[in-house]
Design an enzyme around this catalytic site. Structure first.
Site, PDB file in Angstrom:
ATOM      1  CE1 TYR A 186      -4.038   1.891   0.457  1.00  0.00           C
ATOM      2  CE2 TYR A 186      -2.861   3.051   2.204  1.00  0.00           C
ATOM      3  CZ  TYR A 186      -3.936   2.960   1.336  1.00  0.00           C
ATOM      4  OH  TYR A 186      -4.895   3.919   1.345  1.00  0.00           O
ATOM      5  N   PRO A 187       0.410   2.403  -0.483  1.00  0.00           N
ATOM      6  CG  PRO A 187      -0.651   3.852  -1.971  1.00  0.00           C
ATOM      7  CD  PRO A 187      -0.892   2.637  -1.136  1.00  0.00           C
ATOM      8  CG  ASN A 188       0.683   2.932   4.661  1.00  0.00           C
ATOM      9  OD1 ASN A 188       0.805   1.923   3.975  1.00  0.00           O
ATOM     10  ND2 ASN A 188       0.056   2.918   5.828  1.00  0.00           N
ATOM     11  CE  LYS A 189       2.080  -1.928   5.130  1.00  0.00           C
ATOM     12  NZ  LYS A 189       0.783  -1.259   5.129  1.00  0.00           N
ATOM     13  CD  GLN A 190       8.692  -0.459   5.334  1.00  0.00           C
ATOM     14  OE1 GLN A 190       7.553  -0.709   4.933  1.00  0.00           O
ATOM     15  NE2 GLN A 190       9.146  -0.919   6.487  1.00  0.00           N
TER      16      GLN A 190
END
Ligand SMILES: Cc1ncc(COP(=O)(O)O)c(C=O)c1O
Length: 375
Positions: A181-185
């Protein structure tokens, strides 16, 4: 939008990812093509495993792990109440029973001694989480699973690139899953990756993600399956992102160090726990208020920081206190005191690789003002 706004998270996308997507779009292989295979191989390599199976989310991947290890109705799975809800949901999807074990205050991961003490004859598997990217205790969980003959699913959704000694996140369980997901590393927009050394688990996951097909015959289905496929468009983004992983993690470590320095002297808070800080894979930067503060104090601080234009959040709401989980499992507030004490006092600060020193300083100033403002 006020010009002071500093979001909670932000993906790190360069022209390279954009070019890779355009290249796929100009090809005629948008799904189950060469980019997916390349991304799977790169993730497996990074996790120190033989196989990767790309899927459309971390949740899908964890669900396939549960199915592939044969966990079903009545089986108990020991897991953590201090995680994202998906960790528990994937067990419930298969009508198995999540059994929560409280966390260790020093790591926020499941307490290994409590985990071992919670094993009964109904326990089929363990499903611990590398919370916020912290790999602490995963060698202990591996030993416990082996000694007690339990299946071990590693929820490494938050830990890609993290290390424990010379072992990589994703290398501890019978299988594990990363999330993008876009908040991941690293991100693929949406996506996930199962990693394993087992050819049986790999083959089952490949079949289950693709409508239960066992061969290339498109309309022959060997088992009940799902459409959990990851497109080659997403995989192309992931392939570039994982190639850039060391650079991305180094940027995130630099930001974590800046926060550590700016906030290290504040006696009102605890800095985030993290094994091997100088080699860590930081997912979020979550501080915790000292025990003398209340949940209302924490909420007031988040609100004040929000008004100042800083994206902040509490992380997590304990899973056993979610109303539908209480209904299904009969859990209640008070059941897991360490999780509840910590979860009531966490604040995730804005955190991404391109955060500047000036922005970190402003967030730190805002936090200090909010603390001073508590009457
Ligand atoms: C610990 C953990 N498990 C599972 C997931 C689920 O991943 P996804 O949102 O890609 O389905 C996440 C992602 O947010 C997570 O942080």
């Amino acid at each position: 939008m006020n010009e002071q706004t500093v979001p909670l998270s932000k993906p790190n996308i360069t022209q390279e990812e954009i070019d890779a997507v355009v290249e796929v779009l100009q090809s005629d292989r948008l799904s189950l093509g060469p980019r997916l295979e390349a991304f799977e191989a790169a993730c497996a390599r990074r996790a120190g495993r033989k196989y990767g199976v790309g899927v459309n989310s971390g949740t899908s991947g964890l669900h396939l792990c549960v199915k592939a290890l044969g966990i079903g109705p009545g089986d108990e799975v020991l897991t953590t109440p201090f995680s994202f809800i998906a960790t528990t949901n994937v067990v419930l999807f298969e009508r198995a029973r999540p059994v929560f074990v409280d966390i260790d205050e020093a790591s926020y991961n499941v307490d290994p001694a409590a985990l071992e003490a919670a094993i009964t004859e109904r326990t089929k598997a363990i499903l611990p989480v590398e919370v916020f990217g912290n790999t602490e205790h995963f060698d202990a969980y591996e030993r416990i699973a082996r000694q007690h003959g339990l299946a071990f699913i590693e929820d490494c959704c938050e830990a890609l690139g993290g290390m424990l000694g010379d072992r990589s996140a994703g290398s501890f369980g019978d299988c594990g899953c990363f999330a993008f997901y876009p908040n991941k590393q690293i991100t693929t927009g949406e996506g996930g990756m199962v990693v394993t050394d087992s050819p049986e688990v790999r083959d089952l996951c490949v079949s289950l993600r693709n409508q239960g097909r066992a061969t290339d015959a498109w309309l022959s289905h060997a088992r009940l399956g799902y459409n959990y496929r990851l497109s080659d468009i997403s995989a192309a983004i992931g392939e570039v992102q994982i190639r850039r992983l060391d650079e991305i993690l180094a940027r995130r470590r630099r930001v974590a160090e800046m926060y550590d320095q700016a906030l290290g002297d504040l006696e009102e808070i605890h800095l985030p726990p993290m094994a091997q800080r100088d080699r860590a894979s930081w997912f979020v930067y979550v501080i915790r208020l000292a025990d003398r503060f209340t949940q209302a104090d924490r909420d007031a601080i988040i609100q004040r920081l929000g008004h100042a234009g800083f994206g902040c959040n509490n992380y997590f709401v304990p899973i056993h206190t979610q109303p539908y989980i209480q209904e299904i499992l009969g859990t209640k507030e008070g059941d897991f005191p360490i999780t509840e004490r910590i979860a009531a006092r966490t604040i995730a600060l804005p955190f991404f690789g391109n955060l500047t020193a000036e922005e970190v300083a402003r967030v730190a100033r805002g936090l200090k003002e909010a603390l001073a403002n508590l009457a």
